[in-house]
Design a protein around this motif. Sequence first.
Motif, PDB file in Angstrom:
ATOM      1  N   ASP A  54       0.821  -1.212   0.000  1.00 16.45           N
ATOM      2  CA  ASP A  54       0.000   0.000   0.000  1.00 16.45           C
ATOM      3  C   ASP A  54       0.856   1.264   0.000  1.00 16.45           C
ATOM      4  OD1 ASP A  54      -2.419  -1.313  -0.133  1.00 16.45           O
ATOM      5  OD2 ASP A  54      -2.735  -1.319   2.040  1.00 16.45           O
ATOM      6  N   GLY A  55       1.946   1.238  -0.776  1.00 13.36           N
ATOM      7  CA  GLY A  55       2.797   2.407  -0.913  1.00 13.36           C
ATOM      8  C   GLY A  55       3.769   2.643   0.233  1.00 13.36           C
ATOM      9  N   ARG A  56       3.789   1.735   1.205  1.00 10.51           N
ATOM     10  CA  ARG A  56       4.696   1.887   2.360  1.00 10.51           C
ATOM     11  C   ARG A  56       5.740   0.776   2.337  1.00 10.51           C
ATOM     12  NH1 ARG A  56       0.490   1.401   6.857  1.00 10.51           N
ATOM     13  NH2 ARG A  56       2.181   0.088   7.611  1.00 10.51           N
ATOM     14  N   PRO A  57       7.021   1.148   2.474  1.00  9.61           N
ATOM     15  CA  PRO A  57       8.058   0.114   2.540  1.00  9.61           C
ATOM     16  C   PRO A  57       7.941  -0.679   3.847  1.00  9.61           C
ATOM     17  CG  PRO A  57       9.023   2.271   2.871  1.00  9.61           C
ATOM     18  CD  PRO A  57       7.572   2.486   2.567  1.00  9.61           C
ATOM     19  N   PHE A  58       8.319  -1.948   3.789  1.00 10.33           N
ATOM     20  CA  PHE A  58       8.318  -2.779   4.995  1.00 10.33           C
ATOM     21  C   PHE A  58       9.498  -3.733   4.949  1.00 10.33           C
ATOM     22  CE2 PHE A  58       6.049  -5.471   2.001  1.00 10.33           C
ATOM     23  CZ  PHE A  58       6.558  -6.721   2.256  1.00 10.33           C
ATOM     24  N   GLN A  59       9.833  -4.258   6.132  1.00 11.38           N
ATOM     25  CA  GLN A  59      10.798  -5.347   6.223  1.00 11.38           C
ATOM     26  C   GLN A  59      10.291  -6.334   7.269  1.00 11.38           C
ATOM     27  OE1 GLN A  59      14.903  -5.351   8.032  1.00 11.38           O
ATOM     28  NE2 GLN A  59      15.458  -5.714   5.886  1.00 11.38           N
ATOM     29  N   ASP A  60       9.777  -7.459   6.782  1.00 15.56           N
ATOM     30  CA  ASP A  60       9.419  -8.567   7.659  1.00 15.56           C
ATOM     31  C   ASP A  60      10.710  -9.331   7.952  1.00 15.56           C
ATOM     32  OD1 ASP A  60       6.865  -7.702   7.077  1.00 15.56           O
ATOM     33  OD2 ASP A  60       6.215  -9.578   6.143  1.00 15.56           O
ATOM     34  N   HIS A  61      10.695 -10.130   9.019  1.00 11.92           N
ATOM     35  CA  HIS A  61      11.889 -10.891   9.336  1.00 11.92           C
ATOM     36  C   HIS A  61      11.552 -12.147  10.123  1.00 11.92           C
ATOM     37  CE1 HIS A  61      11.330  -8.186  12.793  1.00 11.92           C
ATOM     38  NE2 HIS A  61      11.767  -9.209  13.501  1.00 11.92           N
ATOM     39  N   GLY A  62      12.545 -13.004  10.203  1.00  6.91           N
ATOM     40  CA  GLY A  62      12.415 -14.243  10.952  1.00  6.91           C
ATOM     41  C   GLY A  62      13.762 -14.926  11.039  1.00  6.91           C
ATOM     42  N   GLU A  63      13.702 -16.218  11.368  1.00  2.57           N
ATOM     43  CA  GLU A  63      14.915 -17.011  11.521  1.00  2.57           C
ATOM     44  C   GLU A  63      14.698 -18.387  10.909  1.00  2.57           C
ATOM     45  OE1 GLU A  63      17.018 -19.219  15.231  1.00  2.57           O
ATOM     46  OE2 GLU A  63      16.760 -17.056  15.456  1.00  2.57           O
ATOM     47  N   ILE A  64      15.707 -18.887  10.230  1.00  4.14           N
ATOM     48  CA  ILE A  64      15.635 -20.218   9.628  1.00  4.14           C
ATOM     49  C   ILE A  64      15.668 -21.265  10.746  1.00  4.14           C
ATOM     50  CG2 ILE A  64      16.763 -21.861   8.076  1.00  4.14           C
ATOM     51  CD1 ILE A  64      15.623 -19.394   6.616  1.00  4.14           C
ATOM     52  N   LEU A  65      14.694 -22.180  10.713  1.00  2.00           N
ATOM     53  CA  LEU A  65      14.596 -23.229  11.732  1.00  2.00           C
ATOM     54  C   LEU A  65      15.006 -24.604  11.217  1.00  2.00           C
ATOM     55  CD1 LEU A  65      11.155 -22.269  13.289  1.00  2.00           C
ATOM     56  CD2 LEU A  65      13.435 -21.704  14.153  1.00  2.00           C
ATOM     57  N   GLU A  66      14.756 -24.870   9.925  1.00  4.10           N
ATOM     58  CA  GLU A  66      15.047 -26.192   9.368  1.00  4.10           C
ATOM     59  C   GLU A  66      15.300 -26.059   7.874  1.00  4.10           C
ATOM     60  OE1 GLU A  66      12.828 -30.521   8.715  1.00  4.10           O
ATOM     61  OE2 GLU A  66      11.875 -29.006   9.970  1.00  4.10           O
ATOM     62  N   VAL A  67      16.335 -26.735   7.396  1.00  2.00           N
ATOM     63  CA  VAL A  67      16.653 -26.778   5.973  1.00  2.00           C
ATOM     64  C   VAL A  67      16.925 -28.232   5.614  1.00  2.00           C
ATOM     65  CG1 VAL A  67      18.228 -26.016   4.147  1.00  2.00           C
ATOM     66  CG2 VAL A  67      17.678 -24.469   6.048  1.00  2.00           C
ATOM     67  N   ASP A  68      16.067 -28.805   4.777  1.00  2.56           N
ATOM     68  CA  ASP A  68      16.243 -30.168   4.286  1.00  2.56           C
ATOM     69  C   ASP A  68      16.020 -30.124   2.773  1.00  2.56           C
ATOM     70  OD1 ASP A  68      16.407 -32.875   3.838  1.00  2.56           O
ATOM     71  OD2 ASP A  68      14.527 -33.368   4.855  1.00  2.56           O
ATOM     72  N   ARG A  69      17.030 -29.612   2.075  1.00  3.32           N
ATOM     73  CA  ARG A  69      16.952 -29.406   0.632  1.00  3.32           C
ATOM     74  C   ARG A  69      16.848 -30.727  -0.101  1.00  3.32           C
ATOM     75  NH1 ARG A  69      19.655 -25.244  -3.043  1.00  3.32           N
ATOM     76  NH2 ARG A  69      19.317 -26.210  -5.052  1.00  3.32           N
ATOM     77  N   PRO A  70      15.942 -30.889  -1.029  1.00  4.20           N
ATOM     78  CA  PRO A  70      14.856 -30.025  -1.454  1.00  4.20           C
ATOM     79  C   PRO A  70      13.496 -30.513  -0.936  1.00  4.20           C
ATOM     80  CG  PRO A  70      15.239 -31.621  -3.169  1.00  4.20           C
ATOM     81  CD  PRO A  70      16.154 -31.970  -2.002  1.00  4.20           C
ATOM     82  N   ARG A  71      13.433 -30.949   0.289  1.00  3.63           N
ATOM     83  CA  ARG A  71      12.184 -31.515   0.806  1.00  3.63           C
ATOM     84  C   ARG A  71      11.418 -30.606   1.761  1.00  3.63           C
ATOM     85  NH1 ARG A  71      15.716 -35.610   0.159  1.00  3.63           N
ATOM     86  NH2 ARG A  71      16.683 -35.456   2.189  1.00  3.63           N
ATOM     87  N   ARG A  72      12.140 -29.799   2.556  1.00  6.52           N
ATOM     88  CA  ARG A  72      11.448 -29.048   3.599  1.00  6.52           C
ATOM     89  C   ARG A  72      12.263 -27.815   3.997  1.00  6.52           C
ATOM     90  NH1 ARG A  72       7.658 -30.291   8.013  1.00  6.52           N
ATOM     91  NH2 ARG A  72       8.526 -29.552   9.971  1.00  6.52           N
ATOM     92  N   LEU A  73      11.554 -26.704   4.163  1.00  2.82           N
ATOM     93  CA  LEU A  73      12.147 -25.460   4.653  1.00  2.82           C
ATOM     94  C   LEU A  73      11.188 -24.891   5.688  1.00  2.82           C
ATOM     95  CD1 LEU A  73      14.257 -23.150   4.499  1.00  2.82           C
ATOM     96  CD2 LEU A  73      12.817 -22.130   2.702  1.00  2.82           C
ATOM     97  N   ARG A  74      11.736 -24.531   6.852  1.00  2.00           N
ATOM     98  CA  ARG A  74      10.899 -24.004   7.936  1.00  2.00           C
ATOM     99  C   ARG A  74      11.586 -22.794   8.546  1.00  2.00           C
ATOM    100  NH1 ARG A  74       9.636 -25.589  13.632  1.00  2.00           N
ATOM    101  NH2 ARG A  74       7.420 -25.155  13.854  1.00  2.00           N
ATOM    102  N   TYR A  75      10.798 -21.722   8.764  1.00  2.00           N
ATOM    103  CA  TYR A  75      11.343 -20.529   9.392  1.00  2.00           C
ATOM    104  C   TYR A  75      10.246 -19.767  10.125  1.00  2.00           C
ATOM    105  CZ  TYR A  75       9.818 -18.386   4.904  1.00  2.00           C
ATOM    106  OH  TYR A  75       9.121 -17.998   3.789  1.00  2.00           O
ATOM    107  N   THR A  76      10.684 -18.870  11.020  1.00  2.00           N
ATOM    108  CA  THR A  76       9.731 -17.990  11.687  1.00  2.00           C
ATOM    109  C   THR A  76       9.503 -16.781  10.797  1.00  2.00           C
ATOM    110  OG1 THR A  76      11.457 -16.802  12.895  1.00  2.00           O
ATOM    111  CG2 THR A  76      10.451 -18.710  14.008  1.00  2.00           C
ATOM    112  N   HIS A  77       8.381 -16.090  11.042  1.00  2.00           N
ATOM    113  CA  HIS A  77       8.041 -14.912  10.248  1.00  2.00           C
ATOM    114  C   HIS A  77       7.292 -13.919  11.121  1.00  2.00           C
ATOM    115  CE1 HIS A  77       5.353 -12.595   7.495  1.00  2.00           C
ATOM    116  NE2 HIS A  77       6.502 -12.436   6.869  1.00  2.00           N
TER     117      HIS A  77
END
Length: 148
Positions: A54-77
């Motif tokens: 809506d015309g306003r810049p933003f930056q969401d963030h989180g942290e990577i919790l799990e990486v199982d390439r290429p089956r699963r990716l999990r992070y906070t948001h």
Amino acid sequence: MSENHVARATVEIPASAETVWDTLVDPEATWMLGARVTSAYVVGVPITFDGEWDGRPFQDHGEILEVDRPRRLRYTHYSPLSGQPDVPENYHHLTFTFEEHDGTTDVTLEQDGNGSAEEAEHATANWAQVLGALRGAVVADAGAASPS
């Protein structure tokens, strides 16, 4: 968040799980509603989402919790646009699951931490749109990579 209603969306993408994963982690891809998604995709490191809403810049963030390439990716948001304080109980957990079969990949995205069924329903609709954009980005990349 006292309740935990889960939002869930799935899309079938005509590509291998590796190809879908590559697009998902490409900071130049615009599958997240136009936001630039940046991370090293290593457990414990940050993930950021830089964009405009809506015309306003933003930056969401989180942290990577799990990486199982290429089956699963999990992070906070966490999104400041939520209007909620930036505290752990206001973070969602996003889980991408990839299931490859016969040249296609089903990508399922689940978001927990929704406070009501209505909130989860709204999130499901948003994530279905995001997964549609991911599908479009993968298909566009595949078309660009094909010889003319």
